[in-house]
Scaffold this motif. Structure first.
Motif, PDB file in Angstrom:
ATOM      1  N   VAL A  99       4.513  -7.080   4.536  1.00 40.46           N
ATOM      2  CA  VAL A  99       3.546  -5.990   4.359  1.00 40.46           C
ATOM      3  C   VAL A  99       4.367  -4.753   4.023  1.00 40.46           C
ATOM      4  O   VAL A  99       5.132  -4.265   4.856  1.00 40.46           O
ATOM      5  CB  VAL A  99       2.703  -5.740   5.624  1.00 40.46           C
ATOM      6  CG1 VAL A  99       1.717  -4.597   5.379  1.00 40.46           C
ATOM      7  CG2 VAL A  99       1.980  -7.006   6.059  1.00 40.46           C
ATOM      8  N   ASP A 100       4.240  -4.293   2.781  1.00 44.25           N
ATOM      9  CA  ASP A 100       4.982  -3.121   2.319  1.00 44.25           C
ATOM     10  C   ASP A 100       4.072  -1.907   2.459  1.00 44.25           C
ATOM     11  O   ASP A 100       3.087  -1.767   1.732  1.00 44.25           O
ATOM     12  CB  ASP A 100       5.405  -3.323   0.861  1.00 44.25           C
ATOM     13  CG  ASP A 100       6.244  -2.174   0.316  1.00 44.25           C
ATOM     14  OD1 ASP A 100       6.279  -1.106   0.965  1.00 44.25           O
ATOM     15  OD2 ASP A 100       6.844  -2.324  -0.759  1.00 44.25           O
ATOM     16  N   LEU A 101       4.404  -1.023   3.389  1.00 43.48           N
ATOM     17  CA  LEU A 101       3.589   0.157   3.661  1.00 43.48           C
ATOM     18  C   LEU A 101       4.039   1.369   2.858  1.00 43.48           C
ATOM     19  O   LEU A 101       3.589   2.489   3.107  1.00 43.48           O
ATOM     20  CB  LEU A 101       3.608   0.468   5.158  1.00 43.48           C
ATOM     21  CG  LEU A 101       2.993  -0.624   6.034  1.00 43.48           C
ATOM     22  CD1 LEU A 101       3.176  -0.305   7.503  1.00 43.48           C
ATOM     23  CD2 LEU A 101       1.521  -0.829   5.707  1.00 43.48           C
ATOM     24  N   GLY A 102       4.930   1.148   1.884  1.00 44.32           N
ATOM     25  CA  GLY A 102       5.327   2.214   0.983  1.00 44.32           C
ATOM     26  C   GLY A 102       6.338   3.163   1.597  1.00 44.32           C
ATOM     27  O   GLY A 102       6.918   2.925   2.654  1.00 44.32           O
ATOM     28  N   GLY A 103       6.548   4.257   0.885  1.00 48.62           N
ATOM     29  CA  GLY A 103       7.451   5.304   1.359  1.00 48.62           C
ATOM     30  C   GLY A 103       6.627   6.524   1.727  1.00 48.62           C
ATOM     31  O   GLY A 103       5.816   6.496   2.637  1.00 48.62           O
ATOM     32  N   GLY A 153      -1.466   6.951  10.484  1.00 50.01           N
ATOM     33  CA  GLY A 153      -2.805   6.525  10.111  1.00 50.01           C
ATOM     34  C   GLY A 153      -2.811   5.669   8.848  1.00 50.01           C
ATOM     35  O   GLY A 153      -3.542   4.678   8.759  1.00 50.01           O
ATOM     36  N   GLN A 154      -1.983   6.054   7.865  1.00 50.19           N
ATOM     37  CA  GLN A 154      -1.876   5.265   6.638  1.00 50.19           C
ATOM     38  C   GLN A 154      -1.308   3.885   6.924  1.00 50.19           C
ATOM     39  O   GLN A 154      -1.771   2.874   6.373  1.00 50.19           O
ATOM     40  CB  GLN A 154      -1.008   5.999   5.629  1.00 50.19           C
ATOM     41  CG  GLN A 154      -1.643   7.247   5.060  1.00 50.19           C
ATOM     42  CD  GLN A 154      -0.674   8.057   4.216  1.00 50.19           C
ATOM     43  OE1 GLN A 154       0.536   7.808   4.221  1.00 50.19           O
ATOM     44  NE2 GLN A 154      -1.191   9.032   3.497  1.00 50.19           N
ATOM     45  N   TRP A 155      -0.302   3.826   7.777  1.00 52.50           N
ATOM     46  CA  TRP A 155       0.308   2.527   8.090  1.00 52.50           C
ATOM     47  C   TRP A 155      -0.694   1.630   8.821  1.00 52.50           C
ATOM     48  O   TRP A 155      -0.771   0.429   8.541  1.00 52.50           O
ATOM     49  CB  TRP A 155       1.561   2.730   8.924  1.00 52.50           C
ATOM     50  CG  TRP A 155       2.636   3.493   8.189  1.00 52.50           C
ATOM     51  CD1 TRP A 155       2.691   3.740   6.845  1.00 52.50           C
ATOM     52  CD2 TRP A 155       3.775   4.130   8.763  1.00 52.50           C
ATOM     53  NE1 TRP A 155       3.808   4.490   6.553  1.00 52.50           N
ATOM     54  CE2 TRP A 155       4.491   4.747   7.701  1.00 52.50           C
ATOM     55  CE3 TRP A 155       4.270   4.261  10.053  1.00 52.50           C
ATOM     56  CZ2 TRP A 155       5.669   5.462   7.909  1.00 52.50           C
ATOM     57  CZ3 TRP A 155       5.448   4.977  10.262  1.00 52.50           C
ATOM     58  CH2 TRP A 155       6.134   5.561   9.195  1.00 52.50           C
ATOM     59  N   LEU A 194       0.842  -1.188   0.000  1.00 52.49           N
ATOM     60  CA  LEU A 194       0.000   0.000   0.000  1.00 52.49           C
ATOM     61  C   LEU A 194       0.873   1.233   0.000  1.00 52.49           C
ATOM     62  O   LEU A 194       1.810   1.341   0.796  1.00 52.49           O
ATOM     63  CB  LEU A 194      -0.929   0.007   1.214  1.00 52.49           C
ATOM     64  CG  LEU A 194      -1.862   1.216   1.352  1.00 52.49           C
ATOM     65  CD1 LEU A 194      -3.240   0.788   1.813  1.00 52.49           C
ATOM     66  CD2 LEU A 194      -1.281   2.237   2.348  1.00 52.49           C
ATOM     67  N   PHE A 195       0.590   2.175  -0.904  1.00 56.47           N
ATOM     68  CA  PHE A 195       1.320   3.439  -0.976  1.00 56.47           C
ATOM     69  C   PHE A 195       0.275   4.523  -1.188  1.00 56.47           C
ATOM     70  O   PHE A 195      -0.241   4.703  -2.281  1.00 56.47           O
ATOM     71  CB  PHE A 195       2.320   3.406  -2.135  1.00 56.47           C
ATOM     72  CG  PHE A 195       3.373   4.493  -2.079  1.00 56.47           C
ATOM     73  CD1 PHE A 195       3.065   5.783  -1.719  1.00 56.47           C
ATOM     74  CD2 PHE A 195       4.681   4.202  -2.400  1.00 56.47           C
ATOM     75  CE1 PHE A 195       4.035   6.773  -1.661  1.00 56.47           C
ATOM     76  CE2 PHE A 195       5.672   5.185  -2.357  1.00 56.47           C
ATOM     77  CZ  PHE A 195       5.341   6.473  -1.991  1.00 56.47           C
ATOM     78  N   ALA A 196      -0.070   5.228  -0.108  1.00 60.83           N
ATOM     79  CA  ALA A 196      -1.216   6.136  -0.154  1.00 60.83           C
ATOM     80  C   ALA A 196      -0.860   7.558  -0.565  1.00 60.83           C
ATOM     81  O   ALA A 196      -1.730   8.323  -0.961  1.00 60.83           O
ATOM     82  CB  ALA A 196      -1.909   6.161   1.208  1.00 60.83           C
ATOM     83  N   GLY A 197       0.395   7.957  -0.475  1.00 56.98           N
ATOM     84  CA  GLY A 197       0.749   9.324  -0.834  1.00 56.98           C
ATOM     85  C   GLY A 197       2.233   9.556  -0.681  1.00 56.98           C
ATOM     86  O   GLY A 197       2.961   8.735  -0.131  1.00 56.98           O
TER      87      GLY A 197
END
Length: 425
Positions: A244-248, A221-223, A207-210
């Motif tokens: 679980v890849d929480l993005g950068g 909150g995103q994580w 997941l990479f939200a922004g």
């Protein structure tokens, strides 16, 4: 904090002046420009290590920190992080080769991106890969076909385009129609589809939200949102996830009013995230990954240009330099900014007590877009003087239209242990 205030703060913290001259890793920046020519990118390896250590300590016990190669794909830069313990997140076959050349083990490489070519997929499947992040059905089919050809089961993760509740940062990467990942609403069906492929092994979620996030609360909150989605996937497949890849998405201050990400606030939220992982049977043994790029390398770089001429046009002062948007598109404001704002800019050599007045810094290209600063406070400049654009370690040269007007490429050097080593052209 004004743009000039940000520039002076960054110089005092990371590139202190001696006798009026900016120094990088203890080396005189003006002397480096004379030795290597301008335009010039200079990267400080110690600052990269410092950023990596600080973030790793803030999220210790919860997540590992990998390096997103797209931010700066020079093997010498990747190697700094690999030697510090980071894996690599890549988005092309060429970045895969760069990561291997830098010493990253293939099993520590994650392959993301919405349009992976069949050739690149085949290369990483044949050469070994930690996991491939699937972003559409056609890609899933290509990875399965490559796996069948090479007689292996490839570890894959599903990239999710999350709903609007997960959004934040200067550039939102989800919550709307997107080429990136599978929409959250179809996640269960996609999980079932991947599970049905005998040559694929579903091991994780991405997941990479922004991006360019400066709010600790938003990132936390995103994580947490990503962990809840991952627990849902684990329940669906009835076995634990491996990653679980929480993005950068961690940002750095570029403009007046930007506040640096508060790592203490990030660290204060980590116990709650650890408790979430411990409470979810499908996540308890998973490797949680963050893969920032900009945050790790952005502040370590400076772009140096030499002034070719200074002129006054209808009361406005212009410094015309040999550098510009063809080398540093982001600093010109043409890489995603809606409102054009100045990166922190400073004179490389500045007399003590000198007066700074507004100056527009432009490059040599025949376009009004070629502007490195619109209202920078700079001392009186003359031909031969040097201008430094700070926060230039990420999304600089390789994110720029280097072929425009056929100017030569700039030099790139890495300063490490008191030595300056060419790493670019």
């Amino acid at each position: 904090m004004s743009d000039d205030g940000l520039a002076q703060h960054l110089i005092a913290a990371d590139f202190p002046r001696h006798d009026g001259v900016i120094h990088v890793g203890g080396l005189d920046l003006a002397a480096l420009a004379r030795a290597h020519g301008t335009p010039l990118f200079v990267y400080d390896a110690d600052l990269m290590r410092r950023a990596y250590r600080a973030l790793s300590q803030a999220v210790a016990g919860f997540a590992e920190v990998d390096y997103s190669v797209k931010a700066n794909p020079r093997p010498a830069v990747i190697r700094v992080f690999a030697e510090a313990g980071a894996g690599a997140e890549i988005a092309s076959g060429a970045e895969y080769e760069a990561a291997l050349a830098a010493g990253v083990r293939s099993e520590r490489i994650l392959f993301a991106g919405p349009g992976k070519s069949a050739a690149d997929i085949d290369r990483v499947v044949a050469g070994g890969i930690g996991e491939i992040h699937l972003e559409n059905i056609e890609e899933m089919e290509r990875v399965a076909a490559a796996s069948a050809r090479h007689g292996c089961r490839t570890a894959v993760a599903i990239r999710v385009n999350p709903g609007p509740d997960a959004q934040g940062g200067a550039m939102r990467m989800g919550g709307k129609p997107s080429p990136f990942g599978f929409d959250e609403e179809e996640l269960d069906a996609v999980v079932d589809r991947v599970e049905a492929e005998p040559d694929l092994r579903l091991v994780g979620l991405h997941l990479f939200a922004g991006t360019q996030g400066l709010s600790a609360a938003t990132l936390l909150g995103q994580w947490a949102y990503g962990l809840r989605l991952a627990a849902r996937v684990a329940a669906r497949i009835e076995r634990p996830l491996e990653t679980v890849d929480l993005g950068g998405g961690l940002g750095i201050p570029y403009f007046a009013g930007d506040t640096a990400l508060d790592l203490d606030a990030v660290g204060a939220g980590i116990p709650n995230l650890r408790a979430m992982v411990a409470a979810a049977p499908g996540l308890a043994t998973a490797r949680i990954v963050l893969e920032p790029g900009r945050y790790l390398v952005g502040a370590a770089g400076i772009y140096v240009a030499e002034v070719r001429a200074v002129k006054i046009s209808r009361g406005q002062r212009f410094a015309i330099t040999d550098g510009g948007m063809h080398h540093h598109l982001a600093a010109s404001g043409n890489l995603g900014q809606i409102v054009k704002r100045d990166y922190p800019v400073a004179a490389v050599v500045e007399p003590q007590g000198g007066v700074r007045t507004p100056c527009t810094v432009v490059g040599p290209l025949c376009t009004p877009l070629d502007m490195l600063a619109r209202n920078a406070l700079l001392p009186d400049l003359a031909a031969g003087d040097l201008v430094a654009v700070l926060q230039s370690g990420a999304y600089g040269l390789t994110a720029s239209p280097t072929g425009f007007l056929s100017h030569p490429l700039p030099a790139e050097i890495l300063v490490d242990g008191g030595r300056a080593v060419p790493i670019g052209r």
